[in-house]
Design a protein around this motif. Structure first.
Motif, short mmCIF file in Angstrom:
data_model
loop_
_atom_site.label_atom_id
_atom_site.label_comp_id
_atom_site.label_asym_id
_atom_site.label_seq_id
_atom_site.Cartn_x
_atom_site.Cartn_y
_atom_site.Cartn_z
N LEU A 9 -81.58 57.06 41.22
CA LEU A 9 -80.27 56.83 40.37
C LEU A 9 -79.19 57.51 40.88
O LEU A 9 -77.99 57.32 41.24
N HIS A 10 -79.36 58.86 41.00
CA HIS A 10 -78.49 59.83 41.41
C HIS A 10 -78.23 59.79 43.08
O HIS A 10 -77.04 59.75 43.33
N GLU A 11 -79.13 59.24 43.65
CA GLU A 11 -78.83 59.13 45.02
C GLU A 11 -78.00 57.79 45.14
O GLU A 11 -76.92 57.75 46.14
N LEU B 230 -73.74 50.42 45.19
CA LEU B 230 -73.82 49.56 44.23
C LEU B 230 -74.97 48.52 43.82
O LEU B 230 -75.50 48.58 42.86
N LEU B 231 -75.16 47.78 44.86
CA LEU B 231 -76.50 46.84 44.78
C LEU B 231 -77.84 47.69 44.17
O LEU B 231 -78.44 47.43 43.47
N THR C 114 -79.88 47.55 40.68
CA THR C 114 -81.17 47.07 40.60
C THR C 114 -82.17 48.08 40.06
O THR C 114 -82.91 47.61 39.22
N LEU C 115 -81.71 49.45 40.07
CA LEU C 115 -82.36 50.26 39.50
C LEU C 115 -81.95 50.37 37.97
O LEU C 115 -83.17 50.48 37.33
N LEU C 116 -81.06 50.01 37.64
CA LEU C 116 -80.65 49.90 36.10
C LEU C 116 -81.26 48.71 35.69
O LEU C 116 -81.80 48.85 34.47
N ALA D 101 -66.55 51.47 41.75
CA ALA D 101 -67.66 50.51 41.30
C ALA D 101 -68.93 51.11 40.70
O ALA D 101 -69.41 50.32 39.70
N CYS D 102 -69.52 51.97 41.36
CA CYS D 102 -70.70 52.64 40.71
C CYS D 102 -70.26 53.03 39.34
O CYS D 102 -71.26 53.40 38.30
#
Length: 306
Positions: free
Chosen positions: A50-52, A59-60, A64-66, A93-94
């Motif tokens: 998620l940091h990466e 953003l995609l 997806t991770l979230l 956006a992130c």
């Protein structure tokens, strides 16, 4: 939280931006400078996917991770969150996606660095505005913590300075090791930031210890800054720790020397004195309400110093 995928190699986490023009070195002996202290690679590890994704603006991948259940407030060993990373890289956006997922906008690293501070490091006013609208605190909680306003002044990000002041940041906030935001702005020769601070009511004479913003501007021989400071009431008779006035520090053949000598030979006009006195009497917190007063535009502009 899902397990880190197999084969994922943690990279080095960033607490704050590197100095302008610098780039991270690669190799086992890599080191970063953190507030004057060299820190080995080991203490920057423990970086999640998620940091990466937040750092690289993917953003995609972030969404997806979230959606897969990754915790938006996951931290590294130094308490760096994905939101810190997104703000440092300026990915609006992130930042929005993380906030919508419940990211803490006031999260602080072990050094007290917040996402707001990182926005000012990157100079991204869009990310900054988004954080402030989502509840980020414009004022540092402790005087020994890094200040977003001071960082914006150091970087010369006038947009960030404007946004922070509009959301209640104190233009005269003091840090023991940096002084006032105006002093920092003058120290780095950012005239635009200095003008915004002074227009918003910052004191022209609050610096760092006994050294005033005028002392800092004169030592750099910045005639533009000196003119602005004098126009807002800077005191040419203040003395620093060495008992020197600004004119004593001016380069002998520089523009500021002549400017200060001319100023001392010709005192401020009555028009200037009245404006300075009226603005001081109105008080910093009410300066922004000048335009609401039933005054002729000419008088309003005079008081607003526009």
């Amino acid at each position: 939280m899902p397990e880190v995928p197999a084969g994922f190699t943690p990279d080095v986490s960033r607490k704050r931006s590197a100095e302008a023009g610098s780039s991270p070195e690669r190799g086992p002996d890599r080191k970063r400078t953190c507030w004057g202290i060299l820190t080995s690679q080991g203490s920057w590890a423990d970086r999640s996917p998620l940091h990466e994704a937040a750092s690289q603006g993917r953003l995609l991948g972030l969404r997806t991770l979230l959606d897969q259940g990754f915790y938006p407030n996951v931290v590294t060993i130094d308490h760096v969150t994905p939101l810190h990373e997104a703000c440092l890289s300026g990915h609006v956006a992130c930042v929005r996606a993380l906030i919508n997922a419940g990211a803490n906008v006031n999260a602080a690293t072990i050094d007290g660095v917040t996402p707001l501070f990182n926005c000012c490091s990157s100079g991204n006013a869009g990310c900054l505005e988004l954080l402030l609208q989502s509840g980020a605190r414009a004022r540092a909680q402790h005087t020994h913590f890094p200040s977003a306003l001071h960082e914006a002044c150091k970087r010369g990000s006038s947009q960030c300075v404007e946004v922070l002041l509009a959301h209640g940041a104190d233009p005269d906030a003091q840090l023991s090791h940096q002084g006032s935001p105006l002093y920092v702005s003058c120290l780095h020769q950012h005239t635009a930031c200095s003008k915004i601070l002074l227009h918003r009511g910052a004191s022209a004479n609050v610096g760092c210890g006994e050294e005033s913003p005028l002392h800092a501007a004169v030592k750099l021989d910045s005639a533009d800054l000196v003119s602005v400071l004098l126009d807002y009431g800077a005191d040419v008779n203040l003395r620093d720790r060495s008992n020197k006035r600004p004119v004593d520090l001016a380069p002998s053949s520089g523009k500021t020397k002549k400017l200060l000598q001319a100023f001392e030979a010709s005192p401020r006009t009555l028009c200037q004195l009245c404006r300075i006195q009226i603005r001081n009497s109105i008080g910093r917190s009410r300066l922004k309400q000048l335009s609401c007063l039933p005054l002729p535009p000419l008088l309003t502009n005079y008081l607003e110093h526009t």
